[in-house]
Write a protein that holds these residues in place. Structure first.
Motif, PDB file in Angstrom:
ATOM      1  N   ARG A 127       0.971  -1.477  -0.002  1.00  0.00           N
ATOM      2  CA  ARG A 127       0.209  -0.034  -0.281  1.00  0.00           C
ATOM      3  C   ARG A 127       0.496   1.443  -0.214  1.00  0.00           C
ATOM      4  N   SER A 128       1.932   1.483   0.963  1.00  0.00           N
ATOM      5  CA  SER A 128       2.953   2.333   0.648  1.00  0.00           C
ATOM      6  C   SER A 128       3.330   2.615  -0.140  1.00  0.00           C
ATOM      7  N   GLN A 129       3.535   1.205  -1.484  1.00  0.00           N
ATOM      8  CA  GLN A 129       4.191   2.081  -2.572  1.00  0.00           C
ATOM      9  C   GLN A 129       3.035   2.507  -3.996  1.00  0.00           C
ATOM     10  N   LEU A 130       1.795   1.964  -3.297  1.00  0.00           N
ATOM     11  CA  LEU A 130       0.650   2.327  -3.762  1.00  0.00           C
ATOM     12  C   LEU A 130       0.602   3.798  -4.030  1.00  0.00           C
ATOM     13  N   GLU A 131       0.546   4.049  -2.199  1.00  0.00           N
ATOM     14  CA  GLU A 131       0.492   5.706  -2.231  1.00  0.00           C
ATOM     15  C   GLU A 131       1.596   6.583  -3.173  1.00  0.00           C
ATOM     16  N   GLN A 132       2.686   6.208  -2.530  1.00  0.00           N
ATOM     17  CA  GLN A 132       3.860   6.577  -3.115  1.00  0.00           C
ATOM     18  C   GLN A 132       3.864   6.939  -4.985  1.00  0.00           C
ATOM     19  N   VAL A 133       3.622   6.472  -5.538  1.00  0.00           N
ATOM     20  CA  VAL A 133       3.138   6.465  -6.843  1.00  0.00           C
ATOM     21  C   VAL A 133       1.875   7.464  -7.317  1.00  0.00           C
ATOM     22  N   ILE A 134       0.956   7.791  -6.578  1.00  0.00           N
ATOM     23  CA  ILE A 134      -0.239   8.362  -6.429  1.00  0.00           C
ATOM     24  C   ILE A 134      -0.125   9.519  -6.206  1.00  0.00           C
ATOM     25  N   LEU A 137       2.937  10.819  -8.850  1.00  0.00           N
ATOM     26  CA  LEU A 137       2.420  11.151 -10.374  1.00  0.00           C
ATOM     27  C   LEU A 137       1.198  11.838 -10.266  1.00  0.00           C
ATOM     28  N   ASN A 138       0.264  12.291  -9.177  1.00  0.00           N
ATOM     29  CA  ASN A 138      -0.320  12.978  -9.053  1.00  0.00           C
ATOM     30  C   ASN A 138      -1.522  12.185  -9.736  1.00  0.00           C
ATOM     31  N   LEU A 139      -2.221  10.878  -9.706  1.00  0.00           N
ATOM     32  CA  LEU A 139      -2.468  10.476 -10.212  1.00  0.00           C
ATOM     33  C   LEU A 139      -4.297  10.471  -9.073  1.00  0.00           C
ATOM     34  N   PRO A 140      -5.524  10.698 -10.256  1.00  0.00           N
ATOM     35  CA  PRO A 140      -6.490  10.486  -9.890  1.00  0.00           C
ATOM     36  C   PRO A 140      -7.056   9.705  -9.250  1.00  0.00           C
ATOM     37  N   ILE A 141      -6.674   8.537  -8.217  1.00  0.00           N
ATOM     38  CA  ILE A 141      -6.762   6.860  -7.634  1.00  0.00           C
ATOM     39  C   ILE A 141      -6.776   8.264  -6.246  1.00  0.00           C
ATOM     40  N   ASN A 183       5.925  -6.712  -7.731  1.00  0.00           N
ATOM     41  CA  ASN A 183       5.699  -5.584  -7.054  1.00  0.00           C
ATOM     42  C   ASN A 183       6.630  -4.461  -6.810  1.00  0.00           C
ATOM     43  N   THR A 184       7.036  -3.926  -7.712  1.00  0.00           N
ATOM     44  CA  THR A 184       8.394  -2.631  -7.696  1.00  0.00           C
ATOM     45  C   THR A 184       7.047  -1.512  -7.956  1.00  0.00           C
ATOM     46  N   ILE A 185       8.522  -0.313  -8.338  1.00  0.00           N
ATOM     47  CA  ILE A 185       7.561   0.583  -8.045  1.00  0.00           C
ATOM     48  C   ILE A 185       7.110   0.665  -9.975  1.00  0.00           C
ATOM     49  N   PRO A 186       8.180   0.863 -11.127  1.00  0.00           N
ATOM     50  CA  PRO A 186       8.017   0.914 -11.827  1.00  0.00           C
ATOM     51  C   PRO A 186       6.790  -0.191 -12.816  1.00  0.00           C
ATOM     52  N   GLN A 187       6.415  -1.362 -12.113  1.00  0.00           N
ATOM     53  CA  GLN A 187       5.309  -1.879 -12.787  1.00  0.00           C
ATOM     54  C   GLN A 187       4.300  -1.881 -12.096  1.00  0.00           C
ATOM     55  N   ILE A 188       4.229  -1.147 -10.307  1.00  0.00           N
ATOM     56  CA  ILE A 188       2.859  -0.517 -10.637  1.00  0.00           C
ATOM     57  C   ILE A 188       2.542   0.568 -11.067  1.00  0.00           C
ATOM     58  N   THR A 189       3.648   1.504 -11.267  1.00  0.00           N
ATOM     59  CA  THR A 189       3.107   2.455 -12.317  1.00  0.00           C
ATOM     60  C   THR A 189       2.448   2.226 -13.554  1.00  0.00           C
ATOM     61  N   ARG A 190       3.547   1.825 -14.364  1.00  0.00           N
ATOM     62  CA  ARG A 190       2.682   1.107 -15.949  1.00  0.00           C
ATOM     63  C   ARG A 190       1.041   0.493 -15.938  1.00  0.00           C
ATOM     64  N   THR A 191       1.025   0.212 -14.460  1.00  0.00           N
ATOM     65  CA  THR A 191      -0.339  -0.935 -14.438  1.00  0.00           C
ATOM     66  C   THR A 191      -1.377   0.488 -13.863  1.00  0.00           C
ATOM     67  N   LEU A 192      -0.999   1.537 -13.148  1.00  0.00           N
ATOM     68  CA  LEU A 192      -2.217   2.492 -13.245  1.00  0.00           C
ATOM     69  C   LEU A 192      -2.509   3.647 -13.766  1.00  0.00           C
TER      70      LEU A 192
END
Length: 282
Positions: A127-134, A137-141, A183-192
């Motif tokens: 969850r911390s990685q998801l929150e970091q990416v959001i 990148l200021n994603l509307p999530i 569960n890496t930042i690049p993979q999470i970023t691309r998915t979102l």
């Protein structure tokens, strides 16, 4: 009384057998007479339950304590397992809908008419990685713990394969599932970004180092900047591999993820404390 083979006699005694020794005597003429003694193997009922000294042996262990209990019938065990399985299913079902602060979903139209923000139910992803990416990148999530409140499930693929219950619940609630490779930042970023319909650039853009740092301290940022410059100034334009300075395992993991952002390969080599990254061209 003579035992010709001492080792064999000992072996027979250890197996509670009766050895067959020789009996040697001298007759009147002074000659040695050899006879074989036949063992007495007739069982003595009175000796059962007694040791060699004739003392009656008392039962020991669980039998003596009276704590032995009958084995549970198979049907009973099966019923117990079914009960445990039912309890597990109940707890699992409850986990899909964890209580959250009450409030209506706030929706605003996106550039292409989408309803933003997108409510995501994460499964198997940090969850911390998801929150970091959001945040970076200021994603509307918006992340939610309630599956009923989610627009989509984002799950780690390896977890998703073994979790048929999640697939069933999501299908019943008509919530789509998007898998994340790792569960890496690049993979999470691309998915979102794919989830939001954002076009994926053919050439990776300059990485925002805030995505990959954990503590945000100078040592982490310095190591990430070193890797970024190596990639953008040497590996990509010149097609040459680069070796970075020795770093700790934690920092090297961040560098690996940064290199993955550029779709390049890297590995660690050397012995601690001089272990470091080597980055390869595509």
């Amino acid at each position: 009384m003579i035992h010709e083979d001492v080792a064999n006699t000992i072996d027979i005694l250890l197996r509670s057998g009766h050895p067959n020794p020789q009996v040697r005597t001298v007759d009147e003429k002074g000659e040695v007479q050899i006879t074989q003694e036949e063992p007495d193997i007739t069982p003595n009922p009175a000796s059962f339950g007694r040791n060699s000294g004739g003392i009656v042996q008392q039962p020991k262990g669980w039998r003596a304590s009276g704590k032995m209990t009958p084995v549970t019938p198979f049907a009973g065990k099966r019923g117990s397992n079914l009960s445990s399985a039912s309890e597990f299913d109940r707890l699992l079902d409850a986990s899909w809908t964890q209580p959250e602060p009450k409030g209506d979903k706030i929706r605003v139209p996106g550039p292409n008419g989408e309803d933003f923000p997108v409510y995501i139910y994460p499964y198997g992803i940090g969850r911390s990685q998801l929150e970091q990416v959001i945040e970076v990148l200021n994603l509307p999530i918006v992340l939610t713990k309630d599956l009923d409140n989610a627009d989509v499930v984002v799950a780690l693929r390896s977890h998703l394969k073994n979790q048929s219950k999640l697939r069933q619940v999501a299908k019943m609630r008509q919530v789509p599932i998007h898998g994340v490779k790792s569960n890496t930042i690049p993979q999470i970023t691309r998915t979102l970004q794919r989830l939001l319909g954002m076009d994926e650039a053919k050439t990776p853009e300059t990485a925002d180092l805030r995505l990959f740092t954990r503590g945000g301290n100078d040592d982490e940022l310095e190591a990430l900047e070193e890797a970024r410059l190596a990639v953008e100034q040497i590996v990509l334009p010149k097609g040459q591999p680069v070796e970075l300075l020795p770093r700790s395992p934690k920092v090297r993991k961040m560098q690996h993820e940064l290199v993955e952002h550029y779709r390049l390969q890297s590995d660690s080599f050397g012995e601690e404390p001089n272990r470091r990254l080597r980055i390869y061209p595509a």
